[in-house]
Write an enzyme that holds these catalytic residues in place. Structure first.
Site, PDB file in Angstrom:
ATOM      1  N   ASP A   1       8.424   0.579 -27.407  1.00 55.68           N
ATOM      2  CA  ASP A   1       8.300  -0.230 -26.415  1.00 55.68           C
ATOM      3  C   ASP A   1       9.366  -1.514 -26.385  1.00 55.68           C
ATOM      4  O   ASP A   1      10.033  -1.407 -26.065  1.00 55.68           O
ATOM      5  CB  ASP A   1       6.770  -0.700 -26.350  1.00 55.68           C
ATOM      6  CG  ASP A   1       6.127  -1.597 -25.118  1.00 55.68           C
ATOM      7  OD1 ASP A   1       7.196  -1.749 -24.192  1.00 55.68           O
ATOM      8  OD2 ASP A   1       5.164  -1.711 -25.103  1.00 55.68           O
TER       9      ASP A   1
ATOM     10  N   GLU B   1       0.844  -1.167  -0.031  1.00 56.73           N
ATOM     11  CA  GLU B   1       0.244   0.012  -0.019  1.00 56.73           C
ATOM     12  C   GLU B   1       0.875   1.192   0.103  1.00 56.73           C
ATOM     13  O   GLU B   1       1.919   1.352   0.659  1.00 56.73           O
ATOM     14  CB  GLU B   1      -0.843   0.008   1.230  1.00 56.73           C
ATOM     15  CG  GLU B   1      -2.122  -0.676   1.282  1.00 56.73           C
ATOM     16  CD  GLU B   1      -2.981  -0.406   2.415  1.00 56.73           C
ATOM     17  OE1 GLU B   1      -2.919   0.555   3.077  1.00 56.73           O
ATOM     18  OE2 GLU B   1      -3.999  -1.357   2.614  1.00 56.73           O
TER      19      GLU B   1
ATOM     20  N   GLN C   1      -4.580   3.014 -24.788  1.00 62.79           N
ATOM     21  CA  GLN C   1      -6.096   2.247 -24.705  1.00 62.79           C
ATOM     22  C   GLN C   1      -7.043   3.788 -24.672  1.00 62.79           C
ATOM     23  O   GLN C   1      -7.757   3.844 -23.806  1.00 62.79           O
ATOM     24  CB  GLN C   1      -6.129   1.710 -23.407  1.00 62.79           C
ATOM     25  CG  GLN C   1      -5.320   0.556 -23.186  1.00 62.79           C
ATOM     26  CD  GLN C   1      -5.589  -0.321 -22.014  1.00 62.79           C
ATOM     27  OE1 GLN C   1      -6.550  -0.705 -21.783  1.00 62.79           O
ATOM     28  NE2 GLN C   1      -4.621  -0.506 -21.304  1.00 62.79           N
TER      29      GLN C   1
ATOM     30  N   LYS D   1       2.826  -0.929 -42.742  1.00 63.47           N
ATOM     31  CA  LYS D   1       2.864  -2.329 -42.260  1.00 63.47           C
ATOM     32  C   LYS D   1       1.495  -3.024 -42.422  1.00 63.47           C
ATOM     33  O   LYS D   1       0.655  -2.573 -42.338  1.00 63.47           O
ATOM     34  CB  LYS D   1       3.394  -2.335 -40.660  1.00 63.47           C
ATOM     35  CG  LYS D   1       4.574  -1.847 -40.315  1.00 63.47           C
ATOM     36  CD  LYS D   1       4.813  -1.677 -38.771  1.00 63.47           C
ATOM     37  CE  LYS D   1       3.673  -0.896 -37.990  1.00 63.47           C
ATOM     38  NZ  LYS D   1       3.888  -0.607 -36.658  1.00 63.47           N
TER      39      LYS D   1
END
Length: 339
Positions: free
Chosen positions: A234, A48, A106, A204
């Site tokens: 990434d 936590e 996202q 691509k």
């Protein structure tokens, strides 16, 4: 006239190096010491997160410097909890400085029964008490519309333009900017216009997610110095394949300019062994020791731009002025010389 006394900075654990650099740059601009607010951001045994601020922040204009990079969930929670602590301590205004905005990939539903996590994160930040967001090269510009608070999205392109003009001085006519996919053409075109060179595209075609079936070059790259431009690197698989493709099509050499060096998994090893002469990234994400030790990876600083943006927000002056190369030249004095 500024509405607040002095800007105050506080940082989580995601990128303390950048936070300290921003504080040093602000000290230079202000002619007085600007440090990070004394606080502890720690974890209990069960992981936590606990935050305690040791200085009075009542009525202060607070800036939290915290990219939500790997580990994204931990760094996001640190940001939210710091914001809550400041709000409950009566800070007058809370601005989140998020050099790398996690979950930005996202930004829409790509198939049935999937989330729009970027919108969820926007809701969390707002509910935590954050009143303004300052970030760099959002993966999708429409994420600004997910917020009902002001969002200032800075761009790395002016810094990259300065760096390219400095390092390729004398043979800019041989340089061509390359977009690694069709979706990034806008970003590549903008950089090409800034430095006055041509544009090419790597097209691509995927047979399934994560697997590229075919890559082709649109444009003439033979004999050219190719500069691949993108916002995120990434695992570096597609980037290294694009560099190989360009070399196979007659490119003289290949360099890459990427805003956010996520560089997860085998990325660093792939870059070290790739045909790319150099990969240039910003320090929006704290570089690992492996990244720092890789000879063909170079890091350009963002602290001068973020420091000026924070001061502009505090002063109530234009942040969009930092979109122009001419504005950044004096900010980056000593690092790049033009002409």
């Amino acid at each position: 006239m500024p509405a607040y006394t002095e800007p105050k900075l506080i940082s989580g654990n995601a990128n303390r190096t950048l936070a300290n650099s921003i504080a040093r740059r602000m000290s230079m601009h202000r002619g007085m010491s600007v440090g990070l607010v004394n606080a502890r951001v720690e974890r209990f045994n069960d992981q936590e997160i606990f935050v305690e601020v040791f200085e009075n922040v009542r009525g202060e204009d607070m800036f939290i410097i915290q990219p939500t990079s790997n580990p994204a969930n931990d760094n996001l929670m640190e940001l939210l909890i710091i914001a809550d602590a400041l709000r409950r301590s009566s800070a007058s205004r809370i601005t989140a400085v998020i050099p790398y905005f996690g979950y930005a990939r996202q930004d829409r539903r790509t198939k049935a029964r999937t989330p729009i996590s970027a919108k969820l994160v926007a809701n969390l930040l707002t509910e935590a008490g954050i009143e303004r967001v300052l970030t760099l090269d959002l993966h999708a510009a429409q994420i600004q519309g997910f917020f009902d608070i002001p969002v200032d999205n800075l761009y790395a392109a002016p810094i990259f333009a300065l760096d390219i003009e400095h390092h390729f001085k004398g043979h800019l006519e041989d340089v061509i900017v390359v977009s690694p996919d069709v979706g990034g053409v806008g970003r590549a075109r903008e950089l090409a216009q800034r430095i006055g060179c041509g544009l090419a595209i790597v097209d691509k075609r995927r047979v399934r997610p994560g697997e590229v079936a075919e890559m082709t070059v649109i444009g003439e790259v033979s004999g050219k110095t190719c500069i691949i431009i993108d916002d995120i690197c990434d695992t570096a698989g597609t980037l290294c394949k694009a560099a190989e493709l360009l070399m196979n099509n007659g490119a003289q050499e290949v360099h890459s300019y990427i805003t956010h060096g996520v560089l997860s998994g085998p990325a660093v090893e792939r870059i070290r062994n790739s045909v790319m002469k150099s990969l240039v990234i910003t320090d929006s994400i704290e570089p690992t020791e492996a990244v720092l030790a890789t000879p063909n990876i170079r890091i350009v600083p963002t602290a001068p731009m973020f420091a000026q943006a924070i001061l502009n927000i505090w002063n109530g002056t234009s942040v969009s002025s930092l979109f122009e190369v001419e504005t950044l030249v004096p900010i980056y004095e000593g690092l790049y010389q033009r002409g």
